[in-house]
Design a protein around this motif. Structure first.
Motif, PDB file in Angstrom:
ATOM      1  N   VAL A 118      39.144  68.994  70.512  1.00 57.81           N
ATOM      2  CA  VAL A 118      37.686  69.388  70.182  1.00 57.81           C
ATOM      3  C   VAL A 118      37.041  68.368  68.969  1.00 57.81           C
ATOM      4  CG1 VAL A 118      37.729  71.695  70.846  1.00 57.81           C
ATOM      5  CG2 VAL A 118      38.116  71.083  68.492  1.00 57.81           C
ATOM      6  N   GLY A 119      35.769  68.198  68.979  1.00 58.23           N
ATOM      7  CA  GLY A 119      35.055  67.509  67.802  1.00 58.23           C
ATOM      8  C   GLY A 119      35.186  68.269  66.471  1.00 58.23           C
ATOM      9  N   ALA A 120      35.720  68.174  65.573  1.00 55.51           N
ATOM     10  CA  ALA A 120      36.111  68.630  64.150  1.00 55.51           C
ATOM     11  C   ALA A 120      36.328  67.708  63.369  1.00 55.51           C
ATOM     12  CB  ALA A 120      36.865  69.864  64.184  1.00 55.51           C
ATOM     13  N   ARG A 121      35.550  67.318  62.244  1.00 52.37           N
ATOM     14  CA  ARG A 121      35.728  66.323  61.173  1.00 52.37           C
ATOM     15  C   ARG A 121      36.269  66.941  60.015  1.00 52.37           C
ATOM     16  NH1 ARG A 121      33.748  61.198  59.861  1.00 52.37           N
ATOM     17  NH2 ARG A 121      34.476  60.885  57.821  1.00 52.37           N
ATOM     18  N   PHE A 122      35.907  68.402  59.827  1.00 51.91           N
ATOM     19  CA  PHE A 122      36.409  68.869  58.355  1.00 51.91           C
ATOM     20  C   PHE A 122      37.148  70.150  58.632  1.00 51.91           C
ATOM     21  CE2 PHE A 122      32.407  66.427  58.074  1.00 51.91           C
ATOM     22  CZ  PHE A 122      32.619  65.883  57.002  1.00 51.91           C
ATOM     23  N   VAL A 123      37.879  70.568  57.627  1.00 53.98           N
ATOM     24  CA  VAL A 123      38.058  71.788  57.443  1.00 53.98           C
ATOM     25  C   VAL A 123      37.639  72.498  56.501  1.00 53.98           C
ATOM     26  CG1 VAL A 123      40.521  73.205  57.041  1.00 53.98           C
ATOM     27  CG2 VAL A 123      40.657  71.113  58.335  1.00 53.98           C
ATOM     28  N   THR A 124      37.330  73.796  56.492  1.00 53.66           N
ATOM     29  CA  THR A 124      36.628  74.488  55.478  1.00 53.66           C
ATOM     30  C   THR A 124      37.245  75.674  54.857  1.00 53.66           C
ATOM     31  OG1 THR A 124      35.350  75.815  57.086  1.00 53.66           O
ATOM     32  CG2 THR A 124      34.102  73.874  56.358  1.00 53.66           C
ATOM     33  N   VAL A 125      36.982  76.096  53.761  1.00 51.03           N
ATOM     34  CA  VAL A 125      37.442  77.376  53.250  1.00 51.03           C
ATOM     35  C   VAL A 125      36.545  77.968  52.238  1.00 51.03           C
ATOM     36  CG1 VAL A 125      38.740  76.235  51.332  1.00 51.03           C
ATOM     37  CG2 VAL A 125      39.426  78.481  52.376  1.00 51.03           C
ATOM     38  N   ASP A 126      36.451  79.399  52.331  1.00 50.10           N
ATOM     39  CA  ASP A 126      35.585  79.981  51.078  1.00 50.10           C
ATOM     40  C   ASP A 126      36.671  80.247  50.202  1.00 50.10           C
ATOM     41  OD1 ASP A 126      33.275  79.748  52.749  1.00 50.10           O
ATOM     42  OD2 ASP A 126      33.522  81.583  53.789  1.00 50.10           O
ATOM     43  N   ALA A 127      36.547  79.568  49.042  1.00 50.87           N
ATOM     44  CA  ALA A 127      37.493  79.842  47.736  1.00 50.87           C
ATOM     45  C   ALA A 127      37.108  80.918  47.046  1.00 50.87           C
ATOM     46  CB  ALA A 127      37.644  78.579  46.966  1.00 50.87           C
ATOM     47  N   LEU A 128      37.809  82.278  47.069  1.00 54.16           N
ATOM     48  CA  LEU A 128      37.649  83.179  46.272  1.00 54.16           C
ATOM     49  C   LEU A 128      37.463  82.801  44.887  1.00 54.16           C
ATOM     50  CD1 LEU A 128      37.277  86.111  46.580  1.00 54.16           C
ATOM     51  CD2 LEU A 128      39.856  86.478  46.223  1.00 54.16           C
ATOM     52  N   TYR A 129      36.489  83.652  44.212  1.00 46.18           N
ATOM     53  CA  TYR A 129      36.046  83.614  43.025  1.00 46.18           C
ATOM     54  C   TYR A 129      35.753  84.989  42.649  1.00 46.18           C
ATOM     55  CZ  TYR A 129      34.452  82.657  38.114  1.00 46.18           C
ATOM     56  OH  TYR A 129      34.088  82.627  37.012  1.00 46.18           O
ATOM     57  N   ASP A 130      36.728  85.573  41.585  1.00 40.99           N
ATOM     58  CA  ASP A 130      36.437  86.804  41.243  1.00 40.99           C
ATOM     59  C   ASP A 130      36.047  86.950  39.731  1.00 40.99           C
ATOM     60  OD1 ASP A 130      36.494  90.002  40.434  1.00 40.99           O
ATOM     61  OD2 ASP A 130      38.439  90.167  41.589  1.00 40.99           O
ATOM     62  N   ALA A 131      34.801  86.984  39.378  1.00 40.94           N
ATOM     63  CA  ALA A 131      34.388  87.228  38.130  1.00 40.94           C
ATOM     64  C   ALA A 131      35.044  88.378  37.123  1.00 40.94           C
ATOM     65  CB  ALA A 131      32.970  87.440  38.142  1.00 40.94           C
TER      66      ALA A 131
END
Length: 179
Positions: free
Chosen positions: A113-126
Motif C-alpha cells: 500500500v502507499g504509505a510514507r509515514f508512521v504516526t503516533v499520538d504521543a501521550l502527554y498527561d499534564a
C-alpha cells in the motif's frame, strides 16, 4: 494476537494503568474483531511482556513536508501506532516492538500500500507530567506541529516518522547484494 483468549493480559503491569486496562479489557477485542486495528504481542513464559497495535491513518499537516520532492499535498497516507505498551518488568520490550513495527511497515506494508509515514499520538498527561514524546523522538519521530504549545490542548501530540530513508537504504542493500 488472539483476542478471544479468556485471560488476555492477566498480570500485565504497565507504568500507565490505562494501557494495562486496554489489554485486559474488551476494547482490544472489539478493535481487533472490527478490523480497525491489528495487535501484536511479545510473550515471555506465556505472559504478555508488551503489545503494539497498528492501523491505517492519514497524516495531515499545515507544513509542506514533501515540497522539496515536488509533492504539494498536505495529507498523506500513513500507518498509525495506536497503542504501544510494555510490562515494566520486561526491559526493552517497548523498544523491540517499536523497532519491529518500523521494520514491518517498511519491509511489508509499503510494498503493498502507499504509505510514507508512521504516526503516533504521543501521550502527554499534564496531571502527572507523563510525556512520551521524548521516547519517540529518540527513534526519529518529529512533531507534526513543531510549534504546538506544551502542554497541548488535548492529552497527546501527534508525531510522525518518515520511512522513505529506510526504504531507500533497503533498496540500496538489495541492489548491492544482487551485484
Amino acid at each position: 494476537m488472539n483476542p478471544d483468549l479468556e485471560e488476555l493480559g492477566q498480570g500485565f503491569k504497565c507504568v500507565r494503568n490505562d494501557f494495562a486496562t486496554y489489554i485486559k479489557g474488551r476494547k482490544i477485542r472489539l478493535e481487533c474483531k472490527s478490523l480497525t486495528s491489528k495487535c501484536w504481542v511479545i510473550e515471555h513464559e506465556n505472559k504478555i511482556a508488551g503489545y503494539i497495535t497498528l492501523m491505517a491513518d492519514k497524516l495531515t499537516t499545515d507544513y509542506p513536508l514533501l515540497k522539496d520532492e515536488g509533492v504539494g499535498y498536505n495529507t498523506f497516507p500513513a500507518i498509525k501506532i495506536g497503542w504501544l505498551a510494555a510490562d515494566k518488568r520486561a526491559k526493552g520490550a517497548g523498544r523491540r516492538l517499536l523497532e519491529w513495527a518500523l521494520d514491518y511497515v517498511t519491509t511489508n506494508l509499503v510494498n503493498r500500500v502507499g504509505a510514507r509515514f508512521v504516526t503516533v499520538d504521543a501521550l502527554y498527561d499534564a496531571d502527572t507530567g507523563y510525556d512520551i514524546a521524548g521516547y519517540y523522538a529518540r527513534f526519529g519521530f518529529k512533531f507534526v506541529d513543531p510549534f504546538e504549545a506544551t502542554p497541548p490542548t488535548c492529552n497527546f501530540r501527534t508525531m510522525y516518522f518518515d520511512i522513505k530513508m529506510i526504504v531507500q537504504e533497503l533498496q540500496a542493500l538489495r541492489h548491492a547484494q544482487s551485484n
